[in-house]
Design an enzyme around this catalytic site. Structure first.
Site, mmCIF file in Angstrom:
data_model
loop_
_atom_site.group_PDB
_atom_site.id
_atom_site.type_symbol
_atom_site.label_atom_id
_atom_site.label_comp_id
_atom_site.label_asym_id
_atom_site.label_seq_id
_atom_site.Cartn_x
_atom_site.Cartn_y
_atom_site.Cartn_z
ATOM 1 N N CYS A 173 0.824 -1.208 0.000
ATOM 2 C CA CYS A 173 0.000 0.000 0.000
ATOM 3 C C CYS A 173 0.858 1.257 0.000
ATOM 4 C CB CYS A 173 -0.930 0.005 1.204
ATOM 5 S SG CYS A 173 -0.049 0.134 2.783
ATOM 6 N N CYS A 227 4.962 2.053 3.995
ATOM 7 C CA CYS A 227 6.311 2.219 4.538
ATOM 8 C C CYS A 227 7.008 3.418 3.903
ATOM 9 C CB CYS A 227 7.126 0.952 4.321
ATOM 10 S SG CYS A 227 6.560 -0.442 5.340
ATOM 11 N N CYS A 231 4.868 -6.829 5.065
ATOM 12 C CA CYS A 231 4.548 -7.478 3.788
ATOM 13 C C CYS A 231 5.824 -8.007 3.137
ATOM 14 C CB CYS A 231 3.846 -6.499 2.854
ATOM 15 S SG CYS A 231 2.244 -5.941 3.446
ATOM 16 N N CYS A 246 3.781 -2.431 10.326
ATOM 17 C CA CYS A 246 2.777 -2.022 9.339
ATOM 18 C C CYS A 246 2.279 -0.614 9.693
ATOM 19 C CB CYS A 246 1.619 -3.013 9.316
ATOM 20 S SG CYS A 246 0.476 -2.796 7.921
ATOM 21 N N HIS A 271 4.925 -5.615 25.586
ATOM 22 C CA HIS A 271 4.267 -5.773 26.884
ATOM 23 C C HIS A 271 5.171 -5.322 28.027
ATOM 24 C CE1 HIS A 271 1.562 -7.506 29.825
ATOM 25 N NE2 HIS A 271 2.502 -8.318 30.279
ATOM 26 N N CYS A 323 5.248 -1.442 28.145
ATOM 27 C CA CYS A 323 3.948 -0.774 28.023
ATOM 28 C C CYS A 323 3.629 0.073 29.257
ATOM 29 C CB CYS A 323 2.854 -1.825 27.828
ATOM 30 S SG CYS A 323 1.201 -1.106 27.621
ATOM 31 N N CYS A 342 -5.938 -1.950 31.216
ATOM 32 C CA CYS A 342 -5.107 -2.653 30.241
ATOM 33 C C CYS A 342 -5.999 -3.203 29.130
ATOM 34 C CB CYS A 342 -4.361 -3.783 30.945
ATOM 35 S SG CYS A 342 -3.526 -4.927 29.834
ATOM 36 N N CYS A 351 -5.253 -7.105 22.726
ATOM 37 C CA CYS A 351 -3.915 -6.525 22.577
ATOM 38 C C CYS A 351 -2.872 -7.635 22.439
ATOM 39 C CB CYS A 351 -3.587 -5.653 23.787
ATOM 40 S SG CYS A 351 -1.976 -4.836 23.643
ATOM 41 N N CYS A 363 8.130 0.221 19.710
ATOM 42 C CA CYS A 363 7.197 1.323 19.439
ATOM 43 C C CYS A 363 6.972 2.198 20.661
ATOM 44 C CB CYS A 363 5.855 0.769 18.961
ATOM 45 S SG CYS A 363 5.949 -0.339 17.549
ATOM 46 N N CYS A 370 0.194 3.177 19.247
ATOM 47 C CA CYS A 370 -1.136 2.564 19.329
ATOM 48 C C CYS A 370 -1.739 2.607 20.725
ATOM 49 C CB CYS A 370 -1.077 1.125 18.820
ATOM 50 S SG CYS A 370 -0.572 0.980 17.098
ATOM 51 N N CYS A 381 -2.492 -3.109 20.623
ATOM 52 C CA CYS A 381 -1.470 -3.533 19.660
ATOM 53 C C CYS A 381 -2.043 -4.674 18.829
ATOM 54 C CB CYS A 381 -0.214 -3.990 20.402
ATOM 55 S SG CYS A 381 0.996 -4.835 19.366
ATOM 56 N N CYS A 430 1.551 -6.006 14.488
ATOM 57 C CA CYS A 430 1.933 -5.865 13.077
ATOM 58 C C CYS A 430 3.395 -6.199 12.808
ATOM 59 C CB CYS A 430 1.599 -4.461 12.574
ATOM 60 S SG CYS A 430 2.631 -3.143 13.245
#
Length: 303
Positions: free
Chosen positions: A51, A54, A146, A184, A221, A224, A244, A250, A259, A271, A278, A281
């Protein structure tokens, strides 16, 4: 474009800090930026079933911003989304790059192995073009889930036979130095940081899925901000509730990425901070099991 050593050291300092490296890396990262700026580190960026997410993520880079990143540091032979060349000129640009060789091949998108005609560049199937380009590359960087593992295009029933770059190269019996940067989309720091390391340090330390450990060595995790609520078993069961997000599906408990430490859109959010769970991805299994939903919602409370 004339730039001083001070410019390279300044930008390298930003990258070293962002990547969590020791200051001793600064001179090598500055050298890598200089090589990239003066065309000594050419990059050929090809796109398969994707798509272009990236590529869009790369343009969200900050310090340096997208304009500096594209015009100053990335010596792109060709990029299907960013390059102005079209038609025969685009084909010729790719052919010249492959003939010259020695570039870093960045691949975005999955490879159709069953229905090869599903993705073509000029008059050539992407799967065949990929193999030609990989043979002449010094290294291959699969950018996004991908390209790394098949991702969304490989989701059942997968009529095109979409697969990751590694699987495509193995099927053809071709072995090349390869790095996977799943996500992603992939974070711009993952992309640029990996290119810099390949240029001046060599292949990064990779895990079993060929992902750089510097980015993918820990479970989300564990990093987080809602981890304490998980331990207290304070779970949200519906959208908008505090707690949570584990019961809403998640996948941070089984997903390895940084992330939470890095942030997205200039480090503004990610996210979980946006109160979405989450969806895993960066996992090799992302989107490949139709029984494994991205979200689990309490249908009784939806209406």
């Amino acid at each position: 474009m004339k730039m001083t050593r001070r410019t390279f050291l300044k930008d390298a300092g930003i990258f070293v800090a962002a990547l969590g490296l020791e200051p001793v890396w600064l001179p090598k990262m500055a050298d890598a930026l200089e090589d990239m700026a003066y065309g000594r580190a050419p990059i050929l960026w090809l796109q398969g079933l994707s798509c272009s997410g990236c590529s869009v993520s790369l343009l969200n880079s900050e310090s340096p911003g997208p304009a500096d990143l594209i015009t100053r540091y990335l010596s792109l032979y060709f990029h299907q989304t960013l390059s102005a060349a079209t038609g025969p000129a685009a084909k010729d640009a790719v052919e010249r790059a492959i003939a010259k060789g020695g570039y870093i091949l960045v691949v975005e998108g999955a490879v159709p192995l069953t229905l090869k005609e599903a993705c073509k560049f000029a008059d050539e199937n992407f799967a065949d073009q990929l193999l030609r380009a990989a043979r002449s590359a010094q290294a291959v960087v699969s950018t996004g889930t991908c390209a790394a593992f098949g991702g969304i295009p490989a989701a059942p029933p997968n009529l095109t036979g979409a697969a990751g770059v590694d699987a495509a190269l193995k099927q053809a019996g071709l072995r090349r130095p390869l790095i996977n940067l799943p996500g992603c989309p992939a974070h711009p720091a993952w992309i640029v940081g990996t290119l810099m390391q390949v240029l001046k340090v060599g292949m990064p330390d990779l895990d079993a899925h060929l992902r750089p450990k510097i980015f993918y060595d820990h479970l989300l995790h564990e990093q987080c901000p809602l981890f304490a609520l998980y331990q207290k078993k304070h779970f949200a069961e519906n959208l908008g509730e505090e707690g949570c997000l584990f019961k809403m599906g998640c996948q941070g408990v089984i997903t390895q990425a940084d992330c939470s430490l890095r942030g997205w859109n200039g480090g503004v959010s990610w996210c979980i901070r946006g109160r979405s769970n989450c969806i895993g991805c960066a996992r090799p299994e992302f989107a490949l099991d139709p029984r494994f939903a991205f979200f689990r919602l309490n249908e009784e409370n939806l209406f």
